[in-house]
Motif scaffolding. Sequence first.
Motif, PDB file in Angstrom:
ATOM      1  N   SER A  38       0.819  -1.206   0.000  1.00 14.29           N
ATOM      2  CA  SER A  38       0.000   0.000   0.000  1.00 14.29           C
ATOM      3  C   SER A  38       0.862   1.269   0.000  1.00 14.29           C
ATOM      4  O   SER A  38       1.909   1.311   0.646  1.00 14.29           O
ATOM      5  N   PRO A  39       0.426   2.327  -0.700  1.00 11.38           N
ATOM      6  CA  PRO A  39       1.209   3.566  -0.759  1.00 11.38           C
ATOM      7  C   PRO A  39       1.029   4.457   0.465  1.00 11.38           C
ATOM      8  O   PRO A  39       0.790   5.669   0.346  1.00 11.38           O
ATOM      9  N   ASP A  40       1.149   3.891   1.654  1.00 16.82           N
ATOM     10  CA  ASP A  40       1.112   4.700   2.873  1.00 16.82           C
ATOM     11  C   ASP A  40       2.378   5.561   2.917  1.00 16.82           C
ATOM     12  O   ASP A  40       3.486   5.080   2.669  1.00 16.82           O
ATOM     13  N   GLY A  41       2.224   6.841   3.231  1.00 12.54           N
ATOM     14  CA  GLY A  41       3.379   7.733   3.250  1.00 12.54           C
ATOM     15  C   GLY A  41       3.936   8.008   1.870  1.00 12.54           C
ATOM     16  O   GLY A  41       5.150   8.194   1.704  1.00 12.54           O
ATOM     17  N   PHE A  42       3.076   8.049   0.873  1.00 15.34           N
ATOM     18  CA  PHE A  42       3.500   8.187  -0.526  1.00 15.34           C
ATOM     19  C   PHE A  42       3.926   9.626  -0.801  1.00 15.34           C
ATOM     20  O   PHE A  42       3.100  10.532  -0.898  1.00 15.34           O
ATOM     21  N   VAL A  43       5.233   9.843  -0.887  1.00 21.25           N
ATOM     22  CA  VAL A  43       5.809  11.147  -1.207  1.00 21.25           C
ATOM     23  C   VAL A  43       6.983  10.929  -2.158  1.00 21.25           C
ATOM     24  O   VAL A  43       7.412   9.796  -2.388  1.00 21.25           O
ATOM     25  N   ARG A  44       7.493  11.991  -2.703  1.00 25.18           N
ATOM     26  CA  ARG A  44       8.655  11.914  -3.597  1.00 25.18           C
ATOM     27  C   ARG A  44       9.893  11.511  -2.802  1.00 25.18           C
ATOM     28  O   ARG A  44      10.246  12.156  -1.807  1.00 25.18           O
ATOM     29  N   ALA A  45      10.543  10.447  -3.224  1.00 22.73           N
ATOM     30  CA  ALA A  45      11.799   9.998  -2.612  1.00 22.73           C
ATOM     31  C   ALA A  45      12.944  10.621  -3.404  1.00 22.73           C
ATOM     32  O   ALA A  45      13.198  10.250  -4.549  1.00 22.73           O
ATOM     33  N   GLU A  46      13.631  11.583  -2.800  1.00 27.64           N
ATOM     34  CA  GLU A  46      14.635  12.344  -3.543  1.00 27.64           C
ATOM     35  C   GLU A  46      15.791  11.471  -4.020  1.00 27.64           C
ATOM     36  O   GLU A  46      16.365  11.722  -5.086  1.00 27.64           O
TER      37      GLU A  46
END
Length: 307
Positions: A32-40
């Motif tokens: 599941s995309p929990d905490g889905f943010v751009r990973a630099e």
Amino acid sequence: MITRDIDAFIAVARTLKPDFGPATARAAFLVSPDGFVRAEQSAQDNRYMADPGAFDADAALREHHALHRALSQELPVVCFPGSEATPDAVFPNNVFATTRVDGEPRLIVGRMRHPVRQREAERPDIRGYFRDLLGYAETDLSGQAHPCELTGALVIDRAHGIGFCGLSERCDEAGAALMHAAFGLRVTLMFDLAPGEYHTNVLLAVLAGRAALVCPHSLQGDVSRALHALYGPHVVTLSPAEQAAFAGNAIALTDRSVWMSRRAHRRLAEASRRQLEEGAGFTVRGVPLEAIEAGGGSLRCCVAEIF
């Protein structure tokens, strides 16, 4: 055999019968995309990733739930929770893969290039699910030095035991050899991805051992010639516009249908659709994934197959 020599690869691959194993998976798992943010860190070599403002975690969760429901129409699908500490975990096929070697089930854990993704390989719940519940032996590649991002870098024809491995910063030659051995493949072709490309499975898909999607403009070497030698008229050549919409990031979970994102489905050229449907006998299905695609991957990247 693992080689860069296309002629030698074709000579061996054309002799192989579709008796290596099932062409498609018996189940699948998602994260599941929990905490889905751009990973630099991942954005350093993933040109498909959107800017931070384009990430919508709530929309990604809704899309992922709909994806789970849709895929469950065809086969059992398990979903593990995500974590804010691993924002790319929605793409688990790069980290975890399964196969059967001499009939014995095996979980393979890949070695990711970026530390933010290396944390995914440490998950005790996914490892325990396969080891303790399903009885899979574990081949752990995560601690060695060579990047090998599993079925992101390595596209596999499961019916014939054939691998197509694109080399980039996400997989070097030593990593390709480790994956070739871990999956127990009969023959693997290595080739370089074009500059700026990071994963083979955005550019190439082998579908149920009988058809292929390919973006030849993004693969170095004459990979298309090898594909045509093996899959003949069922090789669908995708345009740059189709590639940009993630049409190459597709998967066949049964021998009846090909799954891709809604955006890819809409941008698929009519000639490409006819080759898949009338030629190869697939139904092409699309699932809305615009929010998840901000993370630089699409439907196939979300699906870890269970063999």
